[in-house]
Design a protein around this motif. Structure first.
Motif, short mmCIF file in Angstrom:
data_model
loop_
_atom_site.label_atom_id
_atom_site.label_comp_id
_atom_site.label_asym_id
_atom_site.label_seq_id
_atom_site.Cartn_x
_atom_site.Cartn_y
_atom_site.Cartn_z
N ILE A 1 -33.89 102.68 42.58
CA ILE A 1 -34.60 101.77 43.47
C ILE A 1 -33.60 101.10 44.42
CG2 ILE A 1 -36.00 99.66 43.61
CD1 ILE A 1 -37.06 100.42 40.79
N VAL A 2 -32.49 100.64 43.88
CA VAL A 2 -31.48 99.95 44.69
C VAL A 2 -30.91 100.89 45.74
CG1 VAL A 2 -29.18 98.91 44.59
CG2 VAL A 2 -30.92 98.23 42.94
N ASN A 3 -30.59 102.11 45.35
CA ASN A 3 -30.03 103.07 46.31
C ASN A 3 -31.01 103.39 47.43
OD1 ASN A 3 -27.60 103.20 44.92
ND2 ASN A 3 -28.19 105.01 43.76
N LYS A 4 -32.26 103.60 47.08
CA LYS A 4 -33.27 103.92 48.09
C LYS A 4 -33.51 102.73 49.01
CE LYS A 4 -34.82 107.29 48.22
NZ LYS A 4 -34.32 108.46 48.97
N TYR A 5 -33.49 101.52 48.46
CA TYR A 5 -33.69 100.31 49.26
C TYR A 5 -32.52 100.12 50.22
CZ TYR A 5 -34.87 95.48 50.47
OH TYR A 5 -35.18 94.33 51.16
N ARG A 6 -31.32 100.41 49.76
CA ARG A 6 -30.16 100.32 50.65
C ARG A 6 -30.27 101.33 51.79
NH1 ARG A 6 -25.55 99.50 45.96
NH2 ARG A 6 -25.79 97.23 45.80
N GLU A 7 -30.74 102.53 51.49
CA GLU A 7 -30.96 103.53 52.53
C GLU A 7 -32.01 103.04 53.53
OE1 GLU A 7 -31.93 107.38 50.90
OE2 GLU A 7 -30.22 107.33 49.55
N ASP B 1 -39.31 108.05 61.28
CA ASP B 1 -39.78 109.01 60.27
C ASP B 1 -39.08 108.76 58.94
OD1 ASP B 1 -41.45 110.16 62.14
OD2 ASP B 1 -40.13 111.86 62.56
N LYS B 2 -37.76 108.56 59.00
CA LYS B 2 -36.99 108.29 57.77
C LYS B 2 -37.50 107.03 57.08
CE LYS B 2 -32.38 110.20 58.47
NZ LYS B 2 -30.95 109.84 58.64
N ILE B 3 -37.72 105.99 57.86
CA ILE B 3 -38.17 104.72 57.29
C ILE B 3 -39.52 104.89 56.60
CG2 ILE B 3 -39.01 102.42 57.93
CD1 ILE B 3 -36.66 102.33 59.96
N GLU B 4 -40.40 105.66 57.20
CA GLU B 4 -41.71 105.90 56.58
C GLU B 4 -41.55 106.64 55.25
OE1 GLU B 4 -45.60 105.77 55.77
OE2 GLU B 4 -44.62 104.72 57.41
N VAL B 5 -40.69 107.65 55.23
CA VAL B 5 -40.45 108.40 53.99
C VAL B 5 -39.84 107.49 52.93
CG1 VAL B 5 -39.06 110.26 52.96
CG2 VAL B 5 -40.26 110.64 55.12
N TYR B 6 -38.83 106.70 53.32
CA TYR B 6 -38.19 105.78 52.37
C TYR B 6 -39.21 104.78 51.83
CZ TYR B 6 -33.61 107.43 54.03
OH TYR B 6 -32.52 108.19 54.35
N SER B 7 -40.08 104.30 52.69
CA SER B 7 -41.08 103.33 52.27
C SER B 7 -42.00 103.93 51.21
CB SER B 7 -41.88 102.87 53.48
OG SER B 7 -42.88 101.97 53.11
#
Length: 113
Positions: free
Chosen positions: A44-50, A87-93
């Protein structure tokens, strides 16, 4: 969602400080508990940092677009970067939403009784 993510990030950083504390290291039971908790939070932390990095990059790209003036090549490059970052932000979200789903307490139990 972001309030919860900020809380998880803060807790993760606190735990990382604790696990490097010599007093905690000497108490293996507490140390192992903290390490396990960190391991559960790490994806979760790694994905949130991304996600946060991509959001910051998006803001920078928008500023670049605003400051581009008459430079069409720079504008086109900024627009492409903005599109990719959105697009990246949507995927990360979406990935973060999935990661935040509570785990089943029976996941670590044996299936065979």
């Amino acid at each position: 969602m972001f309030g919860k993510l900020d809380f998880i990030l803060e807790k993760y950083e606190e735990l990382s400080l604790k696990v490097s504390d010599p007093d905690v290291i000497s108490n293996q039971t507490v140390w192992q508990k903290h390490i396990k908790e960190m391991g559960e939070m790490e994806p979760i932390v790694n994905k949130y940092r991304e996600y946060k990095k991509a959001s910051e990059d998006l803001e920078g790209a928008k500023e670049l677009l605003a400051e581009a003036g008459g430079d069409e090549d720079l504008k086109e490059m900024a627009k492409m970067e903005i599109s990719e970052l959105e697009d990246k932000i949507e995927v990360y979200s979406q990935e973060l939403k999935i990661l935040l789903i509570p785990k089943d307490p029976n996941d670590e139990r044996n299936v065979i009784l």
